[in-house]
Design a protein around this motif. Structure first.
Motif, PDB file in Angstrom:
ATOM      1  N   UNK A   1     -33.520  19.712  13.533  1.00  0.00           N
ATOM      2  CA  UNK A   1     -33.843  18.414  14.127  1.00  0.00           C
ATOM      3  C   UNK A   1     -35.345  18.271  14.272  1.00  0.00           C
ATOM      4  N   UNK A   2     -35.847  17.097  13.921  1.00  0.00           N
ATOM      5  CA  UNK A   2     -37.257  16.826  14.143  1.00  0.00           C
ATOM      6  C   UNK A   2     -37.522  16.647  15.625  1.00  0.00           C
ATOM      7  N   UNK A   3     -38.582  17.245  16.116  1.00  0.00           N
ATOM      8  CA  UNK A   3     -38.890  17.198  17.536  1.00  0.00           C
ATOM      9  C   UNK A   3     -40.264  16.606  17.735  1.00  0.00           C
ATOM     10  N   UNK A   4     -40.374  15.644  18.677  1.00  0.00           N
ATOM     11  CA  UNK A   4     -41.652  15.038  19.014  1.00  0.00           C
ATOM     12  C   UNK A   4     -42.156  15.714  20.277  1.00  0.00           C
ATOM     13  N   UNK A   5     -43.317  16.325  20.205  1.00  0.00           N
ATOM     14  CA  UNK A   5     -43.885  17.018  21.348  1.00  0.00           C
ATOM     15  C   UNK A   5     -44.645  16.022  22.210  1.00  0.00           C
ATOM     16  N   UNK A   6     -44.366  16.033  23.522  1.00  0.00           N
ATOM     17  CA  UNK A   6     -45.004  15.110  24.444  1.00  0.00           C
ATOM     18  C   UNK A   6     -46.096  15.798  25.247  1.00  0.00           C
ATOM     19  N   UNK A   7     -47.169  15.065  25.520  1.00  0.00           N
ATOM     20  CA  UNK A   7     -48.192  15.520  26.446  1.00  0.00           C
ATOM     21  C   UNK A   7     -47.866  14.943  27.817  1.00  0.00           C
ATOM     22  N   UNK A   8     -47.315  15.748  28.696  1.00  0.00           N
ATOM     23  CA  UNK A   8     -46.911  15.274  30.004  1.00  0.00           C
ATOM     24  C   UNK A   8     -48.109  15.172  30.934  1.00  0.00           C
ATOM     25  N   UNK A 263     -29.179   2.404  14.784  1.00  0.00           N
ATOM     26  CA  UNK A 263     -30.419   1.673  14.498  1.00  0.00           C
ATOM     27  C   UNK A 263     -31.369   1.954  15.665  1.00  0.00           C
ATOM     28  N   UNK A 264     -31.915   3.164  15.663  1.00  0.00           N
ATOM     29  CA  UNK A 264     -32.698   3.660  16.795  1.00  0.00           C
ATOM     30  C   UNK A 264     -33.956   4.370  16.289  1.00  0.00           C
ATOM     31  N   UNK A 265     -34.883   4.588  17.218  1.00  0.00           N
ATOM     32  CA  UNK A 265     -36.094   5.369  16.929  1.00  0.00           C
ATOM     33  C   UNK A 265     -36.229   6.420  18.030  1.00  0.00           C
ATOM     34  N   UNK A 266     -36.388   7.668  17.667  1.00  0.00           N
ATOM     35  CA  UNK A 266     -36.643   8.726  18.635  1.00  0.00           C
ATOM     36  C   UNK A 266     -38.129   8.680  19.000  1.00  0.00           C
ATOM     37  N   UNK A 267     -38.409   8.555  20.297  1.00  0.00           N
ATOM     38  CA  UNK A 267     -39.805   8.436  20.740  1.00  0.00           C
ATOM     39  C   UNK A 267     -40.271   9.664  21.518  1.00  0.00           C
ATOM     40  N   UNK A 268     -39.335  10.526  21.922  1.00  0.00           N
ATOM     41  CA  UNK A 268     -39.711  11.746  22.636  1.00  0.00           C
ATOM     42  C   UNK A 268     -38.623  12.789  22.452  1.00  0.00           C
ATOM     43  N   UNK A 269     -39.053  14.051  22.315  1.00  0.00           N
ATOM     44  CA  UNK A 269     -38.099  15.145  22.216  1.00  0.00           C
ATOM     45  C   UNK A 269     -37.386  15.170  20.883  1.00  0.00           C
ATOM     46  N   UNK A 270     -36.085  15.437  20.928  1.00  0.00           N
ATOM     47  CA  UNK A 270     -35.304  15.581  19.704  1.00  0.00           C
ATOM     48  C   UNK A 270     -34.048  14.732  19.761  1.00  0.00           C
ATOM     49  N   UNK A 277     -27.669  10.693  10.902  1.00  0.00           N
ATOM     50  CA  UNK A 277     -28.630   9.850  10.208  1.00  0.00           C
ATOM     51  C   UNK A 277     -28.986   8.626  11.037  1.00  0.00           C
ATOM     52  N   UNK A 278     -29.885   7.802  10.510  1.00  0.00           N
ATOM     53  CA  UNK A 278     -30.273   6.566  11.170  1.00  0.00           C
ATOM     54  C   UNK A 278     -30.229   5.421  10.164  1.00  0.00           C
ATOM     55  N   UNK A 279     -30.235   4.211  10.686  1.00  0.00           N
ATOM     56  CA  UNK A 279     -30.274   3.021   9.848  1.00  0.00           C
ATOM     57  C   UNK A 279     -31.312   2.057  10.410  1.00  0.00           C
ATOM     58  N   UNK A 280     -31.749   1.136   9.579  1.00  0.00           N
ATOM     59  CA  UNK A 280     -32.622   0.050  10.044  1.00  0.00           C
ATOM     60  C   UNK A 280     -31.970  -1.304   9.795  1.00  0.00           C
ATOM     61  N   UNK A 281     -30.664  -1.285   9.455  1.00  0.00           N
ATOM     62  CA  UNK A 281     -29.999  -2.489   8.975  1.00  0.00           C
ATOM     63  C   UNK A 281     -29.192  -3.232  10.031  1.00  0.00           C
ATOM     64  N   UNK A 282     -29.023  -2.670  11.221  1.00  0.00           N
ATOM     65  CA  UNK A 282     -28.138  -3.305  12.199  1.00  0.00           C
ATOM     66  C   UNK A 282     -28.792  -4.447  12.975  1.00  0.00           C
ATOM     67  N   UNK A 283     -30.103  -4.370  13.167  1.00  0.00           N
ATOM     68  CA  UNK A 283     -30.783  -5.415  13.927  1.00  0.00           C
ATOM     69  C   UNK A 283     -31.810  -6.125  13.059  1.00  0.00           C
TER      70      UNK A 283
END
Length: 303
Positions: A1-8, A263-270, A277-283
């Motif tokens: 899983x791709x993980x986004x590291x946050x600066x807390x 149809x989502x975007x992960x903005x923090x963590x994993x 998978x993800x899609x961009x077609x629902x909205x």
């Protein structure tokens, strides 16, 4: 899983205070999250969206060369999903100052699914009492709206009103159509007064541009019309939730509900469900109606 590291936040006490206030009141105001330069850029970007320069917007009204930028944007109450055509709005969804707050009050793993840009020019209506989880349901009550003020929001130009603590009962109140001309056609919550929440009450959440209001998906909130003659009440609103939860969402009544809308975007963590998978077609981006008969549903129920 791709993980986004946050600066807390360096100040752990600040993170604890955010969490405490959010859990207690069902909302949180964080001052000066966005700089003047960032606010100006976010405000200006909607002109290109409204002119159709960045891509198709369903429901966009025609205009002619004699109309100014102000003439064009003043026609609209709000745009849904502008991040679908604007890279700036899409990038703002994962702004580190926002995600630092979100990981303190939601989860280490956060996803987003919706953006809305409210122009709310003079004379435009507000929205009746409602709870956002009625429209965007989660499995774990983790939905949070991040309301980014792009103008000073006052009672006169239609700031938010919030019933503090109204998330605590864990109740989603029923919705019905209304006939109140102060509000757009989306339905209104009712039957909450029996729990002590006055219909004409609530806290007026007046904030400065650059501030962010974050509110729980079960928190009762509304806004009144912009009664000024020359003041906008622009705001970029982004909805987030824990990445752990499924999202059985119908995309503002534009598709059939799914077990887990991807149809989502992960903005923090994993993303615990990355295997799907993800899609961009629902909205897709569209104009929010500000007139017409109330229908008791969400903003796009009569789209």
């Amino acid at each position: 899983m791709n993980k986004i590291i946050q600066n807390h936040p360096d100040n752990i006490t600040l993170s604890t205070q955010w969490s405490h206030d959010y859990e207690r009141d069902g909302y949180l105001v964080v001052k000066d999250v966005f700089s003047t330069q960032e606010v100006n850029a976010l405000s200006s970007e909607i002109v290109a969206v409204a002119r159709g320069d960045l891509g198709e917007i369903k429901g966009l009204l025609p205009f002619d060369s004699s109309e100014t930028d102000e003439d064009i944007i003043s026609k609209y109450l709000a745009f849904h999903h502008p991040h679908k055509v604007s890279n700036l709005y899409k990038e703002t969804m994962s702004h580190p100052k926002l995600t630092n707050i979100l990981t303190s009050i939601v989860s280490p793993n956060v996803k987003t699914m919706q953006s809305m840009f409210f122009v709310k020019a003079p004379g435009k209506p507000g929205q009746a009492w409602h709870q956002d989880e009625i429209f965007i349901p989660t499995r774990d009550k983790s939905l949070v709206g991040a309301w980014i003020a792009l103008d000073d929001a006052t009672i006169e130009n239609g700031c938010l009103f919030i019933h503090p603590g109204s998330h605590k009962e864990g109740i989603l109140y029923p919705m019905k159509p209304h006939s109140d001309e102060r509000f757009d056609p989306a339905g209104e919550s009712y039957d909450f007064e029996k729990n002590g929440y006055d219909y004409e009450g609530g806290d007026a959440v007046e904030v400065k541009k650059g501030d962010v209001v974050l509110f729980h998906g079960y928190t009762l909130h509304r806004s009144l019309p912009n009664t000024t003659e020359d003041c906008y009440r622009r705001a970029l609103v982004i909805h987030y939730m824990s990445a752990e939860s499924f999202l059985p969402w119908d995309c503002d009544a534009t598709i059939e509900p799914t077990e887990d809308n991807r149809d989502i975007i992960i903005v923090a963590g994993e993303d615990p469900h990355a295997y799907k998978g993800v899609t961009t077609e629902n909205t897709f981006p569209f104009i929010r109606p500000d007139k017409g008969s109330s229908h008791g549903g969400g903003a796009a129920a009569n789209f």
